[in-house]
Design an enzyme around this catalytic site. Structure first.
Site, PDB file in Angstrom:
ATOM      1  N   GLY A  14       0.822  -1.203   0.000  1.00 54.51           N
ATOM      2  CA  GLY A  14       0.000   0.000   0.000  1.00 54.51           C
ATOM      3  C   GLY A  14       0.854   1.252   0.000  1.00 54.51           C
ATOM      4  O   GLY A  14       0.555   2.236   0.670  1.00 54.51           O
ATOM      5  N   ARG A  17       1.118   5.784  -2.008  1.00 54.31           N
ATOM      6  CA  ARG A  17       0.735   7.095  -1.482  1.00 54.31           C
ATOM      7  C   ARG A  17       0.640   7.034   0.037  1.00 54.31           C
ATOM      8  O   ARG A  17       0.765   5.974   0.632  1.00 54.31           O
ATOM      9  CB  ARG A  17      -0.619   7.531  -2.068  1.00 54.31           C
ATOM     10  CG  ARG A  17      -1.739   6.531  -1.806  1.00 54.31           C
ATOM     11  CD  ARG A  17      -3.037   6.911  -2.495  1.00 54.31           C
ATOM     12  NE  ARG A  17      -2.876   6.979  -3.936  1.00 54.31           N
ATOM     13  CZ  ARG A  17      -2.923   5.913  -4.740  1.00 54.31           C
ATOM     14  NH1 ARG A  17      -3.104   4.690  -4.237  1.00 54.31           N
ATOM     15  NH2 ARG A  17      -2.769   6.040  -6.031  1.00 54.31           N
ATOM     16  N   ASN A  92       1.243  -2.451   5.293  1.00 49.82           N
ATOM     17  CA  ASN A  92       0.534  -1.184   5.443  1.00 49.82           C
ATOM     18  C   ASN A  92      -0.756  -1.109   4.645  1.00 49.82           C
ATOM     19  O   ASN A  92      -1.622  -0.291   4.959  1.00 49.82           O
ATOM     20  CB  ASN A  92       1.477  -0.043   5.016  1.00 49.82           C
ATOM     21  CG  ASN A  92       0.761   1.268   4.853  1.00 49.82           C
ATOM     22  OD1 ASN A  92       0.421   1.925   5.826  1.00 49.82           O
ATOM     23  ND2 ASN A  92       0.526   1.681   3.605  1.00 49.82           N
ATOM     24  N   SER A 144      -3.989   0.384  14.279  1.00 53.26           N
ATOM     25  CA  SER A 144      -4.632   1.681  14.436  1.00 53.26           C
ATOM     26  C   SER A 144      -5.184   1.808  15.850  1.00 53.26           C
ATOM     27  O   SER A 144      -5.505   0.807  16.498  1.00 53.26           O
ATOM     28  CB  SER A 144      -5.786   1.818  13.431  1.00 53.26           C
ATOM     29  OG  SER A 144      -6.602   2.939  13.723  1.00 53.26           O
ATOM     30  N   TYR A 156     -13.244  -2.348  10.398  1.00 48.32           N
ATOM     31  CA  TYR A 156     -11.871  -1.825  10.468  1.00 48.32           C
ATOM     32  C   TYR A 156     -11.279  -2.027  11.862  1.00 48.32           C
ATOM     33  O   TYR A 156     -10.136  -2.470  12.011  1.00 48.32           O
ATOM     34  CB  TYR A 156     -11.911  -0.345  10.108  1.00 48.32           C
ATOM     35  CG  TYR A 156     -10.565   0.337   9.999  1.00 48.32           C
ATOM     36  CD1 TYR A 156      -9.776   0.194   8.860  1.00 48.32           C
ATOM     37  CD2 TYR A 156     -10.108   1.174  11.015  1.00 48.32           C
ATOM     38  CE1 TYR A 156      -8.556   0.849   8.740  1.00 48.32           C
ATOM     39  CE2 TYR A 156      -8.886   1.830  10.906  1.00 48.32           C
ATOM     40  CZ  TYR A 156      -8.120   1.673   9.772  1.00 48.32           C
ATOM     41  OH  TYR A 156      -6.915   2.328   9.666  1.00 48.32           O
ATOM     42  N   SER A 157     -12.050  -1.713  12.900  1.00 47.38           N
ATOM     43  CA  SER A 157     -11.574  -1.872  14.281  1.00 47.38           C
ATOM     44  C   SER A 157     -11.235  -3.324  14.580  1.00 47.38           C
ATOM     45  O   SER A 157     -10.219  -3.630  15.219  1.00 47.38           O
ATOM     46  CB  SER A 157     -12.626  -1.364  15.270  1.00 47.38           C
ATOM     47  OG  SER A 157     -12.852   0.009  15.114  1.00 47.38           O
ATOM     48  N   THR A 158     -12.088  -4.225  14.124  1.00 44.39           N
ATOM     49  CA  THR A 158     -11.865  -5.652  14.359  1.00 44.39           C
ATOM     50  C   THR A 158     -10.604  -6.129  13.638  1.00 44.39           C
ATOM     51  O   THR A 158      -9.781  -6.862  14.205  1.00 44.39           O
ATOM     52  CB  THR A 158     -13.085  -6.456  13.884  1.00 44.39           C
ATOM     53  OG1 THR A 158     -14.251  -6.012  14.591  1.00 44.39           O
ATOM     54  CG2 THR A 158     -12.890  -7.943  14.128  1.00 44.39           C
ATOM     55  N   LYS A 160      -8.008  -4.307  12.671  1.00 48.38           N
ATOM     56  CA  LYS A 160      -6.811  -3.709  13.252  1.00 48.38           C
ATOM     57  C   LYS A 160      -6.475  -4.319  14.613  1.00 48.38           C
ATOM     58  O   LYS A 160      -5.291  -4.433  14.975  1.00 48.38           O
ATOM     59  CB  LYS A 160      -6.997  -2.189  13.379  1.00 48.38           C
ATOM     60  CG  LYS A 160      -6.992  -1.457  12.038  1.00 48.38           C
ATOM     61  CD  LYS A 160      -5.722  -1.704  11.236  1.00 48.38           C
ATOM     62  CE  LYS A 160      -5.568  -0.737  10.083  1.00 48.38           C
ATOM     63  NZ  LYS A 160      -4.361  -1.016   9.266  1.00 48.38           N
ATOM     64  N   ILE A 189      -3.907  10.382  11.438  1.00 46.07           N
ATOM     65  CA  ILE A 189      -2.819  10.759  10.536  1.00 46.07           C
ATOM     66  C   ILE A 189      -3.438  11.449   9.320  1.00 46.07           C
ATOM     67  O   ILE A 189      -4.390  10.940   8.729  1.00 46.07           O
ATOM     68  CB  ILE A 189      -2.001   9.540  10.074  1.00 46.07           C
ATOM     69  CG1 ILE A 189      -1.488   8.733  11.277  1.00 46.07           C
ATOM     70  CG2 ILE A 189      -0.849   9.989   9.176  1.00 46.07           C
ATOM     71  CD1 ILE A 189      -0.477   9.449  12.142  1.00 46.07           C
TER      72      ILE A 189
END
Length: 257
Positions: A14, A17, A92, A144, A156-158, A160, A189
């Site tokens: 990833g 960018r 990443n 994160s 996303y939380s799970t 990460k 970020i």
């Protein structure tokens, strides 16, 4: 970054960018050969060319779907064939598909899990074969602060949070082969991803950054270079006794107004 008598090869996923690119550039400044993997192959090649031109080293950009084993194995084999080693892996690559649970589709769940969890597993299981053989490696996984829970980011939380367990377990398995595995959990970020979030919530990026900075102890949001600097440290041989750690990079404990 490492033994001055050898040049390391760093693979960053990833990396066309944002945070990934900043990490690749940081490694390149330290003299590493960098491999830019991204789903956007054209952007990966442009990124690699720009990094090589700016820092005078070697860089290779390739399109790669981190959730597809054939794609990953082909990319890793090409990188190894070009540079002769794979010494550093930074997992990443990531996506978001935010929503509350009653609105979240199976596809949104599967995509986020596929990129973050399966992608990290596939890239790591492939790269570690080269690292075990050479008895050397550094692996950094990007988690994160959302792993602690964040409304509207169930998938996303799970994912990460899962990367943190992945890191600790992998450190136990690979430590005997002189491979360090650590995890960075960034807070807010400033990236294209967070700028898109701002627009979705009805803010300009600058308004959203200012609003978020109010809840951060040092009163500023993070930038990709903050993550890159920590990744660089964790992949330095001077950090060789740091293993299995999850480091929260968030400007201090979040305050509540």
């Amino acid at each position: 970054m490492s033994d001055s008598n050898s040049v390391r090869t760093a693979v960053v996923t990833g990396a066309a960018r944002g945070i990934g690119r900043a990490i690749a550039e940081r490694f390149a400044r330290e003299g590493a050969r960098v491999v830019i993997l991204d789903l956007d192959g054209a952007a990966s090649e442009v990124c690699a060319s720009e990094i090589a031109a700016a820092h005078g080293g070697e860089a290779l950009g390739m399109g790669c779907d981190v959730s597809d084993r054939a794609s990953v194995e082909a990319a890793m084999a090409k990188a190894h064939g070009r540079f002769g080693s794979i010494d550093i892996l930074v997992n990443n690559a990531g996506v978001t598909r935010d929503n509350l649970i009653h609105k979240m589709s199976d596809d949104d769940w599967d995509l986020v899990m596929g990129v973050h969890l399966r992608g990290t597993f596939v890239c790591t299981s492939t790269a570690q074969r080269y690292m075990v053989e050479q008895r050397y490696g550094k692996i950094v996984n990007i988690s994160s602060t959302s792993s602690l829970g964040n409304r509207g980011q169930l998938n996303y939380s799970t994912a990460k949070a899962g990367l943190q367990g992945f890191t600790r377990t992998l450190a136990l398995e690979l430590g005997r082969f002189n491979i360090n595995v650590n995890c960075i959990a960034p807070g807010f970020i400033d990236t294209e991803m967070t700028q898109a979030t701002a627009k979705r919530l009805g803010f300009t990026p600058e308004e959203y950054k200012a609003k978020r900075a109010e809840t951060i102890a040092i009163r500023r949001v993070g930038v990709p270079e903050d993550v890159a600097n920590l990744a660089r440290f964790l992949c330095d041989d001077e950090a060789s006794y740091v293993n299995g750690q999850v480091i929260y990079l968030s400007g201090g404990p979040e305050t509540r107004r």
